[in-house]
Design an enzyme around this catalytic site. Structure first.
Site, PDB file in Angstrom:
ATOM      1  CD  GLU A  74      -6.512   5.024   2.431  1.00 15.49           C
ATOM      2  OE1 GLU A  74      -7.758   5.206   3.262  1.00 15.49           O
ATOM      3  OE2 GLU A  74      -5.521   5.117   2.886  1.00 15.49           O
TER       4      GLU A  74
ATOM      5  NE  ARG B 122     -10.578  -1.269   4.283  1.00 12.59           N
ATOM      6  CZ  ARG B 122     -11.148  -1.545   5.406  1.00 12.59           C
ATOM      7  NH1 ARG B 122     -12.080  -2.170   5.936  1.00 12.59           N
ATOM      8  NH2 ARG B 122     -10.650  -0.739   6.376  1.00 12.59           N
TER       9      ARG B 122
ATOM     10  CG  ASP C  51      -1.772   5.263   4.882  1.00 14.30           C
ATOM     11  OD1 ASP C  51      -1.672   4.328   5.599  1.00 14.30           O
ATOM     12  OD2 ASP C  51      -2.899   5.693   4.458  1.00 14.30           O
TER      13      ASP C  51
ATOM     14  CE  LYS D  63      -6.319   8.710   8.139  1.00 17.30           C
ATOM     15  NZ  LYS D  63      -6.899   7.641   8.699  1.00 17.30           N
TER      16      LYS D  63
ATOM     17  CG  ASP E 102      -9.404   7.483   6.792  1.00 13.58           C
ATOM     18  OD1 ASP E 102      -8.526   7.502   6.073  1.00 13.58           O
ATOM     19  OD2 ASP E 102      -9.611   7.665   7.957  1.00 13.58           O
TER      20      ASP E 102
ATOM     21  CE  LYS F  51      -3.276   2.678   2.951  1.00 12.71           C
ATOM     22  NZ  LYS F  51      -4.072   2.720   4.241  1.00 12.71           N
TER      23      LYS F  51
ATOM     24  CG  ASP G 295      -5.504   7.830   4.526  1.00 15.26           C
ATOM     25  OD1 ASP G 295      -6.314   8.451   4.018  1.00 15.26           O
ATOM     26  OD2 ASP G 295      -5.557   6.749   5.430  1.00 15.26           O
TER      27      ASP G 295
HETATM   28  N1  BES Z   1      -4.134   4.373   6.802  1.00 16.75           N
HETATM   29  C1  BES Z   1      -5.173   4.188   7.861  1.00 16.75           C
HETATM   30  C2  BES Z   1      -4.882   3.245   8.816  1.00 16.75           C
HETATM   31  C3  BES Z   1      -3.934   3.677   9.961  1.00 16.75           C
HETATM   32  C4  BES Z   1      -4.158   4.612  10.952  1.00 16.75           C
HETATM   33  C5  BES Z   1      -2.645   2.778   9.935  1.00 16.75           C
HETATM   34  C6  BES Z   1      -2.891   4.791  11.650  1.00 16.75           C
HETATM   35  C7  BES Z   1      -1.836   2.940  11.076  1.00 16.75           C
HETATM   36  C8  BES Z   1      -1.754   3.877  11.802  1.00 16.75           C
HETATM   37  C9  BES Z   1      -6.262   3.663   7.026  1.00 16.75           C
HETATM   38  O1  BES Z   1      -6.331   4.127   5.737  1.00 16.75           O
HETATM   39  C10 BES Z   1      -7.528   4.042   7.559  1.00 16.75           C
HETATM   40  O2  BES Z   1      -7.908   5.281   7.829  1.00 16.75           O
HETATM   41  N2  BES Z   1      -8.578   3.400   8.040  1.00 16.75           N
HETATM   42  C11 BES Z   1      -9.613   3.484   8.779  1.00 16.75           C
HETATM   43  C12 BES Z   1     -10.584   2.402   8.293  1.00 16.75           C
HETATM   44  C13 BES Z   1     -12.145   2.678   8.983  1.00 16.75           C
HETATM   45  C14 BES Z   1     -12.411   4.019   8.325  1.00 16.75           C
HETATM   46  C15 BES Z   1     -13.014   1.681   8.320  1.00 16.75           C
HETATM   47  C16 BES Z   1      -9.460   3.396  10.256  1.00 16.75           C
HETATM   48  O3  BES Z   1      -8.680   2.479  10.736  1.00 16.75           O
HETATM   49  O4  BES Z   1      -9.969   4.294  10.893  1.00 16.75           O
HETATM   50 ZN    ZN Z   2      -4.681   4.630   4.686  1.00 14.51          ZN
HETATM   51 ZN    ZN Z   3      -7.452   5.842   5.375  1.00 18.43          ZN
END
Ligand code: BES
Ligand code: ZN
Ligand code: ZN
Length: 492
Positions: A342, A344, A281, A270, A340, A258, A263
Site C-alpha cells: 500500500e 507505494r 508504518d 498480514k 500489502d 509514508k 498496516d
Molecule cells: N510496511 C510494509 C513494509 C515493512 C515491513 C517495512 C516491516 C518495515 C518493516 C509494507 O507496506 C509491506 O507490507 N510490504 C510488503 C510488500 C509485498 C507485499 C510486495 C512486504 O514487504 O512484504
Molecule cells: Zn506498509
Molecule cells: Zn503493507
C-alpha cells in the site's frame, strides 16, 4: 525542556568533581600518563580501570569516586580511529549507566583529545544524552516521577558554537520516535493532523490538507484505493511549509513521507508476527516532519515543505483487492497484485502532486519493503535516486552523520518484473526477491519533470536494543542523515 550546555576549556578541580553527582570521563587511546595526571582522581580511575578483567572492562569503567557523595563516573577509552557510528554507539554505552538515577545535571570531562576528535566525541555524547532523555509516550496509569536532565557541564573543550545542529537533530528525532511509538488508536490520521496543526502554529508553518474529497477531485486513484476500506474519511495528504524569515528566491525542498497509521496488509492480511508493530508504518511521514522541524530550528534560507501521506491500510468489504485495476492521478493504470504493497500506492499520487510543483529536490521516506530489511538488515537504510551521480554523496551523508545508508541499483531492466498484461504497470511482482528495487522503480514513474529525487527505504526504523546513539527499539532514523545531505553534501 531545553537543556543548557556549559563549555569550559579547563579541567574540573577536585572540588568541582566532588559537587557533581554524575560524570562521563573520556580519554583517547593510547592513554598517556600525562592524561591521567591531568584528571582529578586520575590515579584512582586508572587503578580501577586496570583492575578490571577482560578487554571490555579495560576500555570502560563505571565506578563511584571516593568522595562524600560517591560521584558516579562512567569512563571510556575512545579508539582513535572510531567513525561517527562507532562514536555514537560508544556514547550510548557511556551515557546509559548514569541515567538510571535520573540526574538533572551531568558533567563531561575530556582529557587528552585534540580539538577535532574532542569535538566529534562531545557531539556524539550530546546526541546520546539527548536521545536517552527524550520524552516518549508512556501510558502506564501510575505517573512517572522522573526528573529531567536540564544541564550539561563540559570540561576540557570549548568550541565557538553551541552544537545547534545536534540539538536540532535530537529534537527532530524525538518527534519522529514519539509519533511512531504512539499506539494506532492514539494516532489515527485525524489525530495526526491535529498534532501537526499544533506544531504548525508553534513553528509558524503554513498548513494545507488535501482531504479525501479533494483527492477525489484530483482523481488520485492510487491513494484512494488504499483508503476505501477506512470507516472514517480522515485520510489525506498533509502539507506543512517552513518559509525563511528573509525572502528567498530559492526553490523549496520537499520532504515526502509514508504515513500509514496502521498496516494490517488489507485483504492480503498480514500474519500476527508481521502485523505487530505496524503502527510504526507512519515513520516515514514522522521523519519528514522531524526533518522539517530540525531545518526550521536551524533557520535554513530556503523553503521546506513536508508532504505527509496519512492513511490506514484497513481490511473490510470495501477494501481494494488483488486484480483490481486503478488509475493514478497522473493517468497511469496500475494492476493491483498485493494489498500489502500500500505504501507505494499512497506515495505514487503524493509524489506526482509534489513533483508537479517542480521543487528543487524531493526526498521521500518510507517504511516501504520487508525486502530492504532482508537485503541490508536493520543496521542501515536503503537509498535510491534518479541522480546516480549522487550515490557517493548519499553514502558519505550516512557515514558522516552516523545514520548509515547504502544505495541500490535503479536500472530500467528491473521494470520487466512489474510489466502488466492488462494495465500500464503492476503494483509489485508476484514473487519477491528485489521488491525494494521494484518499489523504487515503481515510485520513480510518478516523479515528473525529472525532479531530483532521493528515496529512502527505512529498513532501520526499528531494531531490538537500539542503534548508534538511540537506546529505544524505535529508532527514528534519518534526521541526522538528512541534515548532513542537505547542509554538507552540496547536492542542492
Ligand atoms: N510496511 C510494509 C513494509 C515493512 C515491513 C517495512 C516491516 C518495515 C518493516 C509494507 O507496506 C509491506 O507490507 N510490504 C510488503 C510488500 C509485498 C507485499 C510486495 C512486504 O514487504 O512484504
Ligand atoms: Zn506498509
Ligand atoms: Zn503493507
Amino acid at each position: 525542556m531545553k537543556i543548557k550546555l556549559q563549555q569550559n576549556v579547563k579541567f574540573p578541580t577536585s572540588a568541582q568533581l566532588d559537587k557533581s553527582t554524575q560524570v562521563i570521563v573520556a580519554l583517547p587511546e593510547p592513554v598517556k600518563d600525562s592524561h591521567w595526571r591531568q584528571l582529578p582522581y586520575g590515579d584512582v580511575l586508572r587503578q580501577r580501570l586496570q583492575q578490571g578483567k577482560g578487554k571490555e572492562t579495560k576500555t570502560r569503567l563505571v565506578t563511584d569516586l571516593p568522595n562524600r557523595q560517591g560521584t558516579k563516573v562512567s569512563l571510556g577509552i575512545i579508539k582513535s580511529d572510531a567513525d561517527v557510528f562507532e562514536l555514537l554507539d560508544e556514547s550510548r554505552k557511556l551515557v546509559q549507566p548514569l541515567l538510571q538515577a535520573n540526574p538533572t545535571e551531568i558533567s563531561i570531562v575530556l582529557a587528552g583529545f585534540k580539538e577535532g576528535p574532542g569535538e566529534r566525541l562531545v557531539e556524539s555524547l550530546l546526541a546520546a544524552l539527548l536521545a536517552a532523555t527524550a520524552e516518549l509516550p508512556n501510558y502506564k496509569s501510575k505517573p512517572s516521577t522522573k526528573t529531567r536532565l536540564s544541564r550539561i557541564n563540559l570540561f576540557g573543550l570549548k568550541t565557538g558554537h553551541g552544537f545547534e545542529r545536534t540539538f536540532a537533530a535530537a529534537e527532530g528525532n524525538a518527534l519522529v520516535r514519539s509519533l511512531s511509538m504512539r499506539p494506532p488508536n492514539m494516532l489515527t490520521p485525524r489525530k495526526y493532523v491535529s498534532e501537526a496543526r499544533k506544531l504548525a502554529k508553534a513553528n509558524k508553518w503554513q498548513l494545507k490538507f488535501h482531504s479525501v474529497a479533494d483527492l477525489k477531485k484530483r482523481k488520485a486513484g492510487a491513494f484512494l484505493a488504499v483508503v476505501q476500506a477506512s470507516p472514517e474519511d480522515d485520510a489525506g495528504i498533509l502539507r506543512l511549509r517552513y518559509t525563511p524569515a528573509k525572502k528567498s528566491s530559492k526553490r523549496p525542498v520537499y520532504l515526502v513521507g509514508k504515513g500509514i497509521c496502521y498496516d494490517t496488509g488489507g485483504v492480503n492480511l498480514k500474519p500476527q508476527r508481521a502485523m505487530f508493530g505496524m503502527h510504526e508504518d507512519m515513520q516515514g511521514s514522522a521523519l519528514a516532519l522531524g526533518t522539517l522541524l530540525a531545518l526550521s530550528r536551524l533557520k535554513v534560507d530556503y523553503p521546506v515543505e513536508a508532504w505527509l501521506a496519512l492513511a490506514m491500510n484497513h481490511i473490510g468489504p470495501k477494501a481494494y483487492k488483488p486484480n483490481d485495476v486503478i488509475t493514478a492521478a497522473d493517468g497511469t493504470t496500475i494492476e493491483i497484485v498485493h494489498t500489502d504493497a500500500e505504501g507505494r500506492m499512497v506515495l505514487a499520487d503524493t509524489l506526482f502532486m509534489a513533483s508537479s510543483d517542480k521543487p528543487r529536490l524531493i526526498i521521500d521516506y518510507a517504511t516501504l519493503t520487508g525486502s530492504c530489511v532482508q537485503a541490508i538488515g536493520t543496521n542501515y537504510c536503503g537509498v535510491f535516486s534518479n541522480r546516480l551521480a549522487w550515490y557517493p554523496q548519499l553514502i558519505e551523508a550516512g557515514r558522516a552523520s552516523g545514520e548509515r545508508v547504502w544505495p541500490f541499483p535503479m536500472d530500467g531492466d528491473y521494470d520487466q518484473a512489474i510489466e502488466s498484461k492488462i494495465a500500464d504497470v503492476r503494483q509489485c511482482a508476484m514473487e519477491g526477491g528485489v521488491d525494494h528495487i521494484l518499489a523504487a522503480r515503481f515510485l520513480q514513474r510518478f516523479v515528473k519533470h525529472d525532479t531530483p529525487w532521493v528515496h529512502m527505504d527505512l529498513s532501520a526504523m526499528n531494531r531490538k536494543g537500539g542503534l548508534a546513539h538511540i537506546p529505544t527499539d524505535t529508532i527514528g532514523f534519518g534526521v541526522r542523515f538528512s541534515l548532513n545531505l542537505l547542509l554538507d553534501q552540496k547536492v542542492i
